[in-house]
Write an enzyme that holds these catalytic residues in place. Structure first.
Site, PDB file in Angstrom:
ATOM      1  N   ASP A 111      18.370 -43.301  15.319  1.00 40.07           N
ATOM      2  CA  ASP A 111      17.761 -44.394  14.369  1.00 40.07           C
ATOM      3  C   ASP A 111      16.348 -44.528  14.936  1.00 40.07           C
ATOM      4  OD1 ASP A 111      17.645 -46.596  12.816  1.00 40.07           O
ATOM      5  OD2 ASP A 111      17.759 -47.924  14.593  1.00 40.07           O
TER       6      ASP A 111
HETATM    7 MG   LIG Z   1      17.616 -49.967  13.985  1.00 39.20          MG
END
Ligand SMILES: [Mg+2]
Length: 218
Positions: free
Chosen positions: A7
């Site tokens: 991420d």
């Molecule tokens: Mg995040």
């Protein structure tokens, strides 16, 4: 060795000033009184069109357009890399892992940020949604990315700070490592294979999780 899906926001970088400033700008432009900035951290991570709906924008797509005008006008670089992330990515690569970006930020924005920060040289591929919202759902994003990079879910790890990351990993039968320095609450990360509390620990934590994967080469 594993394919490690990373991420971006809240995991590699802290994008708070640019994202929250642009959300406040869009709400104000639409005549909606914005909540205090410190009450808006939940917008960091999920698709923004959904967050604008939650914030009461009558036309979330119009709010997103105003947001993007401000964001691409420079606010996207109003961020910082978490201390130790470049070193952690380098150590993971040296350890034989393959690193792939999997962000909810449109890839046309994400790739500009990783290039500016010099993180792109660590990344074998970078995935994010299209500007029209295609693959806003991170589970769909991972399902799209896996065959394109030739990765086996059973030899892959998703690393992220929010429940969206955990759920996307689970939907793809992929191990999940939660990071505690981002914008998730501890409960969001429940069920992770491991929780990492500092970027400098990432190489060891990921390597330990990867060593237990059914299909990872060792
Ligand atoms: Mg995040």
């Amino acid at each position: 060795m594993a394919t490690v899906f990373l991420d971006l926001d809240g995991t590699l970088i802290d994008p708070r000033p640019g994202i929250i400033g642009s959300v406040v700008h869009a709400l104000t432009a639409l005549g909606i009184a914005p909540p205090p900035a410190e009450d808006l951290e939940w917008v960091i991570g999920p698709p923004l069109i959904d967050s604008f709906a939650r914030l009461g924008a009558p036309d979330p797509a119009a709010a997103l357009d105003i947001y993007r005008a401000r964001y691409t006008d420079g606010a996207m670089f109003d961020l910082r890399i978490y201390d130790g992330i470049p070193q952690a990515l380098q150590a993971l690569r040296r350890g034989g892992h393959r690193l792939v970006l999997a962000t909810a930020k449109p890839h046309v924005f994400a790739t500009r940020i990783t290039a500016r920060l010099g993180l792109d040289r660590h990344l074998a591929a970078q995935f994010g949604p299209e500007l029209d919202g295609t693959r806003n759902d991170k589970a769909a994003l991972l399902a799209h990315a896996l065959p394109l990079v030739g990765a086996d879910a059973a030899a892959s790890v998703m690393v992220g700070d929010r429940h969206h990351d955990r759920e996307a990993a689970q939907a793809n039968a992929m191990a999940f490592v939660g990071v505690s320095w981002g914008y998730g609450s501890p409960g969001e990360l429940f069920g992770a294979a491991a929780i990492c509390d500092a970027p400098s620990d990432l190489p060891d934590v990921i390597t330990a999780v990867a060593s237990g994967l059914p299909h990872a080469d060792s």
